[in-house]
Design an enzyme around this catalytic site. Structure first.
Site, PDB file in Angstrom:
ATOM      1  N   TYR A 109       0.669  -1.411  -0.022  1.00 42.62           N
ATOM      2  CA  TYR A 109      -0.066   0.129   0.299  1.00 42.62           C
ATOM      3  C   TYR A 109       0.560   0.579   0.215  1.00 42.62           C
ATOM      4  O   TYR A 109       1.013   1.161   0.954  1.00 42.62           O
ATOM      5  CB  TYR A 109      -1.051   0.034   1.036  1.00 42.62           C
ATOM      6  N   ASP A 149      -2.009  -0.642  -4.046  1.00 38.18           N
ATOM      7  CA  ASP A 149      -2.469   0.614  -4.787  1.00 38.18           C
ATOM      8  C   ASP A 149      -1.211   1.852  -4.926  1.00 38.18           C
ATOM      9  O   ASP A 149      -0.401   1.855  -3.749  1.00 38.18           O
ATOM     10  CB  ASP A 149      -3.163   0.590  -3.641  1.00 38.18           C
ATOM     11  N   HIS A 246     -12.077   1.425  -4.429  1.00 41.41           N
ATOM     12  CA  HIS A 246     -11.482   0.790  -5.444  1.00 41.41           C
ATOM     13  C   HIS A 246     -11.667  -0.568  -5.709  1.00 41.41           C
ATOM     14  O   HIS A 246     -13.216  -0.704  -5.034  1.00 41.41           O
ATOM     15  CB  HIS A 246     -10.018   0.254  -4.733  1.00 41.41           C
TER      16      HIS A 246
END
Length: 254
Positions: A109, A149, A246
């Protein structure tokens, strides 16, 4: 092998909505990587900590309700770690690197740089160390998959309004240049092997109901090293899966 990566924007929220169980039941991934779990394991139910049939691995932030990643695998991994070679990045729970029989899987992340100049610099430092860590593994003969991400859209094809966001973190030249360096280092954006045009996004602003209009950003990726490219069967965006701002992204390997 099917690997799914999803920024869930809170694992407890998607579990309550039923979306997490739907992923396990409908997609039956070999590996599921989650980002922005926003929970310590002791805050999760037994079903969230140990989905039936899966081995579970977690990395969490010192600050509760912040960041966090989790990897669920049908097969027990050989080893795992929650930091790069420099220990300064481990306290935010952004890193989970699991060792599988024929590759290392980086579930990451990546930081957001919008809050301040200091956070943007933190993001760029994080990028640099991540790349160095992954390249070192490839040089040592390992295959590497980086997913998660990335918090940056690579090219103008990867967001709906590139001109309006040219000076916004997430589409700054220096952020995009890091993805260029990742590609130059031998990593391939798996999705772009199958889709060369725009209009494909993985994140949409919820407040403006941007998903309904498909005004979004593609900031969730799978990058694979050169030796794995020939094994890629498909790379897709699971845009019909809801529950977060998302959507999940999926990589299938032969």
């Amino acid at each position: 092998m099917k690997i799914i990566s999803w920024n869930v924007n809170g694992i407890r929220a998607v579990a309550r909505k039923g979306n997490l169980q739907e992923i396990f039941e409908n997609e039956r991934p070999d590996v599921l990587c989650l980002q922005e779990t926003k929970a310590h394991p002791d805050q999760l139910t037994a079903g969230m900590r140990h989905p039936e049939g899966y081995f579970s691995y977690f990395s969490w932030a010192e600050k509760r309700g912040y960041s966090g990643v989790a990897t669920f695998s049908l097969h027990e991994v050989t080893s795992f770690r929650t930091d790069f070679s420099e220990s300064r990045f481990g306290n935010e729970g952004r890193i989970l690197i699991t060792e599988h029989p024929d590759f290392l899987l980086y579930n990451i992340y990546f930081p957001n740089g919008k809050a301040s100049k200091e956070r943007l610099q933190y993001k760029m430092d994080f990028y640099q160390i991540c790349l160095a860590d992954a390249v070192a593994q490839v040089e040592n003969g390992r295959n590497v998959i980086i997913c998660g991400d990335v918090n940056t859209a690579h090219t103008e094809l990867d967001l709906a309004r590139p001109k309006e966001n040219a000076k916004v973190s997430g589409f700054l030249p220096e952020e995009r240049a890091w993805i260029d360096r990742l590609v130059d280092a031998g990593f391939t954006d798996a999705f772009r092997l199958f889709e060369s045009d725009g209009g494909h996004y993985s994140w949409w602003d919820l407040k403006s109901r941007a998903r309904e209009r498909n005004v979004g950003w593609r900031i969730d990726y799978f990058f694979v090293n050169e030796a794995l490219v020939d094994r890629i069967e498909s790379a897709t965006l699971l845009t019909d899966v809801y529950g977060s701002d998302h959507c999940p992204v999926c990589l299938e390997l032969l």
